[in-house]
Design a protein around this motif. Structure first.
Motif, PDB file in Angstrom:
ATOM      1  N   UNK A   1       0.497  -1.284  -0.078  1.00  0.00           N
ATOM      2  CA  UNK A   1      -0.016   0.121   0.094  1.00  0.00           C
ATOM      3  C   UNK A   1       1.422   1.389   0.641  1.00  0.00           C
ATOM      4  N   UNK A   2       0.078   2.384  -0.731  1.00  0.00           N
ATOM      5  CA  UNK A   2       1.140   3.709  -0.372  1.00  0.00           C
ATOM      6  C   UNK A   2       0.900   4.177   1.244  1.00  0.00           C
ATOM      7  N   UNK A   3       2.139   4.321   1.086  1.00  0.00           N
ATOM      8  CA  UNK A   3       2.125   4.572   2.532  1.00  0.00           C
ATOM      9  C   UNK A   3       2.513   6.742   2.962  1.00  0.00           C
ATOM     10  N   UNK A   4       2.133   6.821   4.418  1.00  0.00           N
ATOM     11  CA  UNK A   4       1.341   8.456   4.744  1.00  0.00           C
ATOM     12  C   UNK A   4       2.377   8.984   5.134  1.00  0.00           C
ATOM     13  N   UNK A   5       2.505  10.039   5.902  1.00  0.00           N
ATOM     14  CA  UNK A   5       3.433  10.836   7.037  1.00  0.00           C
ATOM     15  C   UNK A   5       3.082   9.801   8.266  1.00  0.00           C
ATOM     16  N   UNK A   6       1.801   9.818   8.717  1.00  0.00           N
ATOM     17  CA  UNK A   6       1.675   8.584  10.051  1.00  0.00           C
ATOM     18  C   UNK A   6       2.422   7.272   9.908  1.00  0.00           C
ATOM     19  N   UNK A   7       2.714   7.160   8.801  1.00  0.00           N
ATOM     20  CA  UNK A   7       3.643   5.532   8.789  1.00  0.00           C
ATOM     21  C   UNK A   7       5.212   5.739   8.463  1.00  0.00           C
TER      22      UNK A   7
ATOM     23  N   UNK B   1      10.615   4.045   9.386  1.00  0.00           N
ATOM     24  CA  UNK B   1      11.874   4.134   9.454  1.00  0.00           C
ATOM     25  C   UNK B   1      12.948   2.952  11.000  1.00  0.00           C
ATOM     26  N   UNK B   2      11.588   2.750  11.397  1.00  0.00           N
ATOM     27  CA  UNK B   2      12.268   1.415  12.313  1.00  0.00           C
ATOM     28  C   UNK B   2      12.272   0.100  11.575  1.00  0.00           C
ATOM     29  N   UNK B   3      11.811  -0.042  10.189  1.00  0.00           N
ATOM     30  CA  UNK B   3      12.208  -1.222   9.226  1.00  0.00           C
ATOM     31  C   UNK B   3      13.656  -0.590   8.753  1.00  0.00           C
TER      32      UNK B   3
END
Length: 289
Positions: free
Chosen positions: A9-15, A20-22
């Motif tokens: 899926x397309x990720x957004x600001x909240x993701x 960054x953890x990935x």
């Protein structure tokens, strides 16, 4: 063994924190993507100039791919690589090619390109073997005391050296006119203290005989790019002492881990980096358009 089923899926600001953890699972392999994500966290994803794709299994984000001027897949877990790359390739086919390269950890880059090649068309070059190296301790050779950060006033001599390096490495000049993106990038690196040079006086005035930049800094890693020695001065071991100076300053002021990647066929450069103390920790690959 494939982990599926999952979904892209397309990720957004909240993701961004999860993305960054990935990346944080392999900071050296992911530093190019992490740089963009840290910028997005600071100024907003919509302002960074790219899209962020994600791959999830049961709601857990396991892989990401930055898609901007460069496409950078980050798939830390080999168990989900095939499914994650399938998902990223679906995004890539739907959007069409908008990037100048696909770059990053070799298995992910080459696997993604295998999926995209039928729809994205011809490439200029595929560099499948680029050792990824790190140095996280003091260099093994003495630092060149003449290598230092360049200054804004030196931009007129730094830019030509950068253009010569790029042209040698990639095969064409990056300069398309005054005030272009490449020139702006060089100015930015100089202004931010991420451009290192050795300058000597010559018949026509001062000239750069060694240079390197910190092209990506994120996640506790600084990636050195654009290492170059003037052809007239090659064979004098300027690269070893120059890189030692870059590493020393970078570990003191920027990040404790210094990384770089180079073409596997460039044994002279790899030998120089090993002499400074770099060790290989992985392999990058680059698909150039």
């Amino acid at each position: 063994m494939r982990a599926g089923p999952g979904a892209g899926r397309l990720l957004g600001q909240d993701d961004l924190p999860r993305a960054l953890a990935v990346c944080g699972r392999d900071p050296v392999a992911s530093v190019l993507a992490t740089t963009r994500l840290e910028q997005a966290a600071a100024v907003g994803l919509n302002r960074v100039g790219g899209l962020l794709w994600g791959y999830e299994v049961d709601g857990e984000l396991l892989a990401v791919c930055w898609a901007g001027a460069n496409v950078v897949p980050v798939v830390p877990d080999p168990a989900v690589r095939e499914d994650a790359l399938d998902a990223f390739a679906a995004f890539g086919r739907a959007l069409g090619r908008r990037c100048s390269s696909v770059v990053g950890d070799a298995p992910s880059v080459l696997g993604l390109w295998d999926r995209l090649a039928p729809s994205w068309g011809a490439v200029r070059e595929i560099r499948a073997d680029q050792p990824s190296m790190v140095l996280d301790h003091e260099p093994s050779v003495a630092a060149d005391p003449a290598v230092r950060r360049s200054t804004p006033e030196e931009y007129p001599i730094v830019l030509p050296a950068c253009v010569r390096m790029f042209t040698e490495e990639v095969g064409y000049s990056p300069v398309v006119g005054s005030g272009g993106a490449y020139e702006a990038r060089v100015r930015s690196l100089v202004r931010e203290g991420r451009s290192f040079v050795r300058v000597e006086d010559g018949p026509a005035g001062p000239r750069v005989v060694f240079k390197a930049e910190l092209g990506a800094v994120a996640g506790g890693v600084a990636q050195v790019q654009g290492v170059w020695v003037d052809p007239e001065r090659r064979g004098e071991r300027l690269s070893e002492a120059g890189m030692a100076a870059v590493v020393t300053a970078t570990r003191r002021d920027v990040a404790g881990t210094v990384s770089l990647y180079a073409n596997g066929y460039n044994e002279r450069a790899l030998a120089a980096y090993r002499a400074v103390g770099f060790r290989q920790v992985g392999t990058y690959a680059t698909v150039l358009f």
